[in-house]
Motif scaffolding. Structure first.
Motif, short mmCIF file in Angstrom:
data_model
loop_
_atom_site.label_atom_id
_atom_site.label_comp_id
_atom_site.label_asym_id
_atom_site.label_seq_id
_atom_site.Cartn_x
_atom_site.Cartn_y
_atom_site.Cartn_z
N GLN A 100 -7.91 15.18 37.32
CA GLN A 100 -8.86 15.13 38.26
C GLN A 100 -8.53 16.46 39.11
O GLN A 100 -7.58 16.90 39.41
CB GLN A 100 -8.97 14.29 39.29
N SER A 119 -11.87 11.84 50.13
CA SER A 119 -11.98 11.92 48.72
C SER A 119 -10.69 12.25 48.02
O SER A 119 -10.74 11.75 46.64
CB SER A 119 -13.27 12.69 48.27
N MET A 167 -17.77 19.88 45.19
CA MET A 167 -18.24 19.69 43.81
C MET A 167 -19.36 20.88 43.62
O MET A 167 -19.69 21.62 44.57
CB MET A 167 -19.14 18.39 44.20
N LYS A 173 -27.86 18.02 41.00
CA LYS A 173 -26.45 17.35 40.79
C LYS A 173 -26.38 17.79 39.10
O LYS A 173 -27.36 17.21 38.51
CB LYS A 173 -26.30 15.87 40.81
N VAL A 210 -20.32 6.01 41.12
CA VAL A 210 -20.39 7.16 42.25
C VAL A 210 -19.36 8.14 42.17
O VAL A 210 -18.25 7.73 41.77
CB VAL A 210 -20.46 6.17 43.67
N ASP A 211 -19.61 9.38 42.33
CA ASP A 211 -18.83 10.48 42.20
C ASP A 211 -18.08 10.55 43.44
O ASP A 211 -18.09 9.78 44.52
CB ASP A 211 -19.24 11.83 41.70
N GLU A 212 -17.13 11.67 43.54
CA GLU A 212 -16.18 11.80 44.59
C GLU A 212 -17.13 12.15 45.84
O GLU A 212 -16.67 12.20 47.06
CB GLU A 212 -15.16 13.13 44.63
N ASP A 213 -18.33 12.77 45.58
CA ASP A 213 -19.30 13.30 46.64
C ASP A 213 -19.79 12.22 46.97
O ASP A 213 -20.75 12.52 48.05
CB ASP A 213 -20.22 14.55 46.16
N ARG A 266 -17.86 13.23 32.22
CA ARG A 266 -17.24 12.15 31.68
C ARG A 266 -17.90 11.54 30.48
O ARG A 266 -19.24 11.77 30.54
CB ARG A 266 -17.35 10.96 32.76
N LYS A 292 -17.37 19.03 51.41
CA LYS A 292 -17.93 17.66 51.81
C LYS A 292 -18.33 18.27 53.32
O LYS A 292 -17.76 18.74 53.92
CB LYS A 292 -16.65 16.67 52.30
N SER A 300 -9.48 9.74 44.85
CA SER A 300 -9.34 10.12 43.36
C SER A 300 -8.02 10.00 43.05
O SER A 300 -7.78 9.61 41.85
CB SER A 300 -9.89 11.76 43.30
N TYR A 304 -22.75 22.17 42.08
CA TYR A 304 -24.27 21.61 41.80
C TYR A 304 -25.01 22.97 41.17
O TYR A 304 -24.63 23.99 41.32
CB TYR A 304 -24.78 21.18 42.86
N ALA A 316 -11.92 18.91 47.03
CA ALA A 316 -13.18 17.84 47.29
C ALA A 316 -14.42 18.57 46.98
O ALA A 316 -15.44 18.15 47.00
CB ALA A 316 -13.27 17.48 48.60
N PHE A 322 -16.87 10.46 50.54
CA PHE A 322 -15.70 9.65 51.25
C PHE A 322 -15.08 10.54 52.15
O PHE A 322 -15.04 11.78 52.21
CB PHE A 322 -14.66 9.61 49.92
N ARG A 364 -12.97 6.04 34.05
CA ARG A 364 -12.45 7.10 34.59
C ARG A 364 -12.05 8.14 33.34
O ARG A 364 -11.43 7.62 32.37
CB ARG A 364 -11.35 6.98 35.44
#
Lengths: 1202, 69
Positions: free
Chosen positions: B20, A811, B26, B57, A850-853, B62, B41, A815, B28, B24, A808, B14
């Protein structure tokens, strides 16, 4: 088993297996038989790339090529010579520019996961010299060469199971294939003519070569040490003459055979005559007449000495051979002989003798004293191994590369550009102008299987050399490596002779394991004990040994009158002896080779073809080279293992069993009768009890089974892969099952099977499954699908293509919004939510998968249309909101996101452009799914019958599966009954039953053996039991045959096949439904279906199918002129409705008519009349036909009534 | 099916009560060394430890609930 002296191994080896699973060996594989099975592939590749290997020989064979720079005015100028000094093949590694990675090696697992090619750097050291100066060299990068897995250029070579697992491979990773764009590709084994052995052929097409050509020929496929081949053919002309034919760069050439003879050595007519005809032959006027004519007609050329002949040949073939301009004609002639004539021999004298032998064989064939050789028999065949073919292509590419360098220089010379090879810059410029990417050419070959070659490589086909090694289950995977194809040329042949199963194939090709249908007999599989040689055996002691046996040297001139029997070693004449002596020579050689004395190699093939009346041309033919099929048998005089080949086998007496041996008749005995079967065919239990086609079907079906492709499923990214969740080891199996480690790859489940007609839902090969068995997980499977998502970075056409990135734009904001909505769902109306997301350029429903990524949520269930990835194009202005787009899941079934792999971009510091999703689709057995036992008895699941309604035995057992008794009488799969018995007693006693075929006899029947076991367990001897109806509880009138049978679930499932439609997509042109399941089309109600509906008189149904559900159209037609095309709707006037009028029958309005009858067309024209129209229902294609015919000037007229 | 997806058309399940992450980044898993790699990102895909070119990933934290049938 029968009157067992040795106690059979009845253990399932569970502990041993579990131990192996938990502690993979750190030294070597526990299953050497598997490694042996794929050995020809790996060894042939190794033979090419090893130090001093075939690539090195090829390099030498290419030799020196020269070009002139024309600097000397009219003369040729400076001579620049080229040769290849060295070819290096590197191990796969990341590019030199990459500085970030710790490990430089690329392992096969990474190539598979990233969908790239597993390849290593190819470097050529090109040597050059100017005039007569020193050789210098320059190293050139030639791209990346695909590397065979587990070969000597692979990082996995020689690794133990433990290490393999560390590298994300199977514990029993076998290699033998290439990884091209993430797919596992292997080069098919092909059958080609046996090397270095002249074969007598009668082929009617030979006579079409020209006037006076006959159908007789002798053909030899001569193979150079680097495994490239050149075929030479001798043609018999009707007048008795012989011509020598060869093909060079896809063109055919013919030369008189005597000319070749005279060019090879300094000789005379007398010598040729003596060499051709023995003393006995000279009594035969047929032969003497022809030899005389052969020699006489050659006089016309007026070439007497060897030099003259060479000069003549050199002059004629100078252009064809593409030699350096400064070579003399004689040198060119020598080059011709070296490169084209009997290339397996070095010495011209040997070539001369061999050519004489071939001419003699040709005359023998014409005379009828010898029979033609059968090119379809395995006796005259060998295997073209993948690695060797790979090496041949590589050689040709390298030679082409040198040629290209030379022609580039020549082009520069003619263009007048300065060519200065002393200058390094000029040199590099020449090289860089040429396409140097040889690795790419090989990658193309592997990925398409197409051969693009200037010479054709002496092969009969140009495509279909590679196949994908599908890992549907392990049987299929291993079968690919044991598969051998006759060549796609033969697939089109209308005659069936090439497909025939010949007795010569015994022990080399499996008689059972071939597909039915179009590839039947062309696509064979090796017997499991058959091996292929990949190296030359040491034959240095063969000649001295022969001499010690009294064999006359080939150079002896004149030969003794008795020495008429030719002895050849790999296509070279090594001596002569008398026919009587020959037999003892052959026997002595065999004794020595098995005994291991005199240095005779064990795998030497001793083909003793005795003298006969009109049989195969006699001789003692020894073979020691590569690409031969060999197999072990027991040599009786020494009770030791002997290795035999297909050439010698027809002339040997090999007993199948010990009991058959006749003293003085048999020299050998088979180790085991099952040695003739392939790996897969050996896994059919009690196959000797079945009708033979059923065993063929089983071989087919075991390869389509939803089984276990392997244990490294987590690291695999196959496009589609099947997995059986509840696999079991069969109770009934041959000991070979353990040798090949097939417990690592279970392929089915043991099921209690009752043979009973119980419900009526088991007619026509349907079967009923116990619903409780289904609920316990019987036959439960999974399909994995891998999808690559992203953009192809290579195809950026039009320069600046917009760059997308996953995720996004903002993002954090997304979120935040999500959090807000989840915490206070009440405050957000449906509309508000949508608007809020809209503002961010996204859609709310995407966020559930879909996730934030922007990548899918691992573990999530997705249905058709769900988003699996969100991406956007970053706007130039960062404040602007980007429009997000998404990739969706397109499958019809619900799937789970199993794995998501993020793949780095090719260019290092760019964001990700592709990633892969592995979907997991659970597939529990469904009505309509296909199952089969191991006896070619396939069936479709028709009902999941409630356990309460299933019949039960006295002990309370219920069957898992019910099949109909009618499946047996016509198919005669008695093996299935025996398996049922054996399985039942095996289950009762807790033992693994040996199901090896050929173990029982009339005196010791399988029924008795297993029946007694059943009795011992307290069951009925015959295997049937009283049963009670599950519905009424009454005892069934007959006793029911019930036992344990191993069932396979086949990969054909209704979910992939069902096709329904009422309405849907139609073809634009005809308005008829389209075909194809993928597009939502229908199944055609064809002519025969129509016929049957007609016969039934069901006209209404017919109307519905063929018309209403197809291209039903209402259209207007003029009753008067009977045309569709002339009717039109009128322009609506105020207060009136639009009407349909025929333009053709109308007349133009004069202006005086009543306004009510005047109508107007779209162009403002006013008409009257043409009102006699009506509406009819017709197929739309009829209208289309009318239009098409109108375009040709043909009008259709329909009479409309009533 | 239905239990998994309450607010049809929007954000679904969610993680309730689980705050949260605001960044941003993530995380892995590296396919080679197994280390957790944080990727922002637009950042290129590379393991920060060994430079490997494939990242996996992680399975979602969740709740994932399906009807078992």
């Amino acid at each position: 088993m029968p009157a067992a002296t040795v106690k059979p191994n009845t253990s399932f080896e569970t502990l041993k297996r579990e131990h192996l699973f938990r502690n993979p060996p750190k030294d070597k594989s526990a299953f050497p038989a598997l490694i042996e099975a794929i050995k020809p592939h790996v060894d042939s590749f190794n033979a090419v790339t090893e130090e001093g290997g075939l690539l090195d020989l090829a390099r030498k064979e290419i030799g020196v090529k020269a070009v002139f720079d024309g600097k000397d005015g009219g003369n040729r100028g400076n001579k620049i010579s080229f040769r290849i000094d060295k070819i290096y093949v590197g191990k796969p590694a990341i590019s030199l520019r990459d500085k970030t990675s710790l490990k430089r090696e690329i392992y096969p697992a990474e190539a598979r996961e990233r969908h790239v090619t597993y390849r290593g750097r190819l470097t050529a050291r090109v040597g050059f010299k100017i005039n007569n100066g020193q050789w210098q060299h320059i190293d050139r990068e030639c791209g990346n060469l695909p590397i065979m897995v587990r070969s000597n250029r692979c990082h996995l070579e020689g690794l133990s199971p433990y290490d393999l697992i560390e590298r994300k491979e199977e514990s029993e990773e076998l290699g033998g294939y290439f990884i091209v764009n993430g797919n596992e590709k292997l080069i098919r084994l092909l059958i080609v003519q046996r090397r270095n052995h002249p074969m007598a052929i009668i082929r009617p097409s030979f006579a079409k070569r020209g006037k006076s050509y006959s159908q007789y020929g002798v053909q030899i496929r001569a193979v150079r040490p680097d495994q490239t081949s050149q075929t030479n053919v001798l043609h018999y002309l009707n007048d008795g003459n012989v011509t020598f034919r060869f093909s060079w760069r896809k063109n055919e050439y013919l030369v008189p055979a005597v000319m070749v003879l005279k060019a090879l050595v300094e000789t005379n007519d007398r010598q040729i005559f003596d060499g051709l005809l023995s003393m006995a032959d000279r009594e035969n006027t047929f032969l003497t007449d022809r030899v005389e004519l052969l020699l006489r007609t050659y006089k016309a050329y007026q070439l007497y000495s060897r030099t003259e002949t060479l000069q003549y040949l050199g002059e004629k073939f100078r252009i064809v051979m593409r030699v350096a301009p400064d070579m003399t004609d004689v040198e060119v002639g020598m080059e011709f002989l070296r490169k084209i004539v009997l290339v397996h021999l070095d010495d011209p004298k040997d070539k001369f003798r061999m050519l004489l032998f071939m001419i003699r064989k040709l005359y023998g064939l014409v005379e009828g004293s010898c029979s033609p050789d059968n090119p379809d028999a395995i006796q005259h065949q060998e295997i073209l191994l993948g690695g060797f073919l790979y090496g041949m292509i590589l050689k040709e590419r390298i030679e082409e590369y040198l040629d290209n360098v030379m022609s580039e220089i020549r082009r520069q010379v003619t263009r007048g550009t300065l060519v200065d090879f002393n200058n390094k810059d000029h040199r590099v410029r020449v090289f860089s102008k040429v396409n140097e990417n040889i690795g790419n050419a090989l990658e193309y070959f592997l990925s398409t299987g197409n051969l693009s070659s200037p010479s054709g490589l002496d092969l009969q086909q140009v495509s279909g050399f590679t196949v994908v090694a599908e890992k549907i289950n392990f049987y299929r995977f291993i079968s690919h490596f044991r598969m051998v194809h006759r060549g796609s040329f033969f697939a089109q042949l209308k005659t069936t002779t090439v497909r025939r199963l010949l007795p010569e194939s015994w022990g080399f090709l499996c008689p059972v394991h071939t597909p039915d249908g179009s590839p039947c007999g062309l696509l064979n599989h090796f017997a499991h004990k058959c091996r292929i040689t990949t190296t030359i055996s040491d034959t240095s002691t063969v000649r001295p040994s022969l001499a010690s046996l009294g064999v006359v040297s080939p150079a002896a001139n004149p030969r003794p009158a008795s020495a008429t029997f030719c002895i050849q070693l790999d296509g070279s004449i090594v001596g002569w002896c008398s026919p009587k002596q020959a037999q003892s020579v052959a026997e002595a050689l065999r004794y020595w080779k098995v005994d291991g004395t005199h240095g005779i190699p064990l795998d030497l093939e001793i083909g003793y073809v005795p003298e006969s009346h009109g049989g195969q041309f006699p001789g003692l033919f020894l073979f020691s080279q590569q690409a031969r099929m060999i197999r072990p048998v027991k040599y009786l005089p020494l009770e030791k293992e002997d290795i035999v080949g297909p050439f010698e086998q027809p002339y040997m007496s090999i007993a199948v069993r010990d009991s058959e041996i006749l003293a003085g008749e048999h020299t050998h005995v088979e180790f085991d009768p099952t040695n003739i079967l392939s790996i897969v065919a050996n896994m059919t239990p009690f196959s000797d009890f079945n009708q033979s086609p059923r065993n063929m079907y089983q071989c087919q079906m075991s390869k389509q089974t939803m089984g276990t492709p392997g244990t490294a499923i987590r690291h695999r990214t196959d496009n589609k892969s099947y997995r059986l969740q509840t696999g079991q080891t069969p109770v009934v199996r041959a000991p070979l099952y353990n040798d090949y480690g097939l417990d690592n790859f279970p392929n089915g489940m043991n099921a209690i099977v009752a043979v009973i007609s119980y419900t009526g839902y088991d007619m026509d090969d349907a079967m009923i499954m116990n619903k409780s068995a289904h609920e316990r997980g019987f036959g439960h499977g999974t399909v994995y699908k891998t999808e690559q998502i992203g953009w192809d970075s290579n195809k950026s056409r039009g320069g600046k293509k917009s760059e997308f990135i996953f995720g996004f734009q903002n993002s954090a904001a997304v979120s935040d919004l999500v959090n807000e909505i989840t915490y206070k769902p009440a405050e957000w109306s449906e509309d508000d939510r949508r608007k809020a997301f809209r503002k961010l350029g996204v859609r709310g429903e995407w966020l559930s998968t879909v996730d934030e990524d922007g990548l899918p949520v691992v573990g999530k269930k997705v249905t058709k249309g769900d988003a699996v990835a969100v991406y956007h194009e970053p706007p130039h202005d960062p404040d602007q909101v980007a429009e997000h787009k998404c990739f969706t899941y397109k499958g019809d079934e619900d799937a789970y996101i199993d794995e998501v792999r993020l793949l780095a971009n090719e260019s290092q510091d760019k964001p990700m452009q592709t990633f892969t999703i592995k979907y997991r689709i659970p597939r529990s057995p469904n009505i309509g799914d296909k199952f089969s036992s191991r006896h070619g008895q396939k069936g479709v699941l028709s009902q999941k019958w409630p356990a309460t309604d299933m019949p039960f035995t006295e002990s309370g057992m219920q069957p898992d599966i019910i099949i109909n008794p009618h499946a047996f009488p016509s198919r005669m799969t008695i093996g299935m009954f025996v398996e049922s018995l054996a399985g039942k007693s095996g289950a009762l006693h807790g033992i693994a039953q040996d199901s090896t075929p050929f173990k029982f006899s009339e005196d010791n029947t399988a029924g008795d053996y297993f029946g007694k076991q059943l009795l011992a367990a307290g069951y009925n001897y015959h295997g049937n039991e009283p049963m009670y109806s599950g519905i009424t509880g009454e005892e069934l009138a007959a006793d029911i045959y019930i036992g344990v049978v191993y069932y396979q679930r086949l990969r054909h499932m209704v979910n992939d096949k069902y096709q329904v439609r009422t309405t849907g997509k139609i073809s634009e042109l005809t308005h008829q439904p389209i075909k194809g399941r993928k597009k939502g089309g229908g199944i055609r109600v064809g002519e025969m279906e129509r016929d049957s509906l007609l016969a039934h008189g069901s006209a209404f149904l017919l109307q519905d199918r063929l018309f209403n559900c197809s291209d039903y159209t209402k259209t207007s037609i003029c009753r008067e002129c009977g045309s569709f095309l002339s009717t039109m709707t009128t322009i609506r006037k105020m207060g009136s409705v639009s009407r349909v009028r025929c333009r053709r029958c109308a007349k133009e309005a004069t202006g005086f008519e009543d306004d009510g009858i005047v109508w107007e067309d779209g162009l403002g024209g006013r008409f009257v009349g043409g009102a006699n129209t009506t509406t009819v229902a017709v197929p739309y294609v009829l209208k289309y036909l009318d239009v098409e015919l109108a375009a040709m000037g043909i009008a259709m007229k329909f009479n409309v009534c009533p | 099916m239905s239990s998994e997806y309450t607010n049809a058309g929007t954000v679904g399940d969610r993680s309730y009560g689980q705050p949260q992450q605001q960044s941003a980044t993530m995380h892995y898993l590296c396919a080679e060394c197994g280390v957790k790699v944080g990727i922002n990102k637009g950042e290129p895909i590379r393991c920060k430890e060994c430079g490997h070119r494939i990242l996996y990933k992680q399975r979602t934290r969740r709740m994932v609930q399906f009807e078992a049938r």
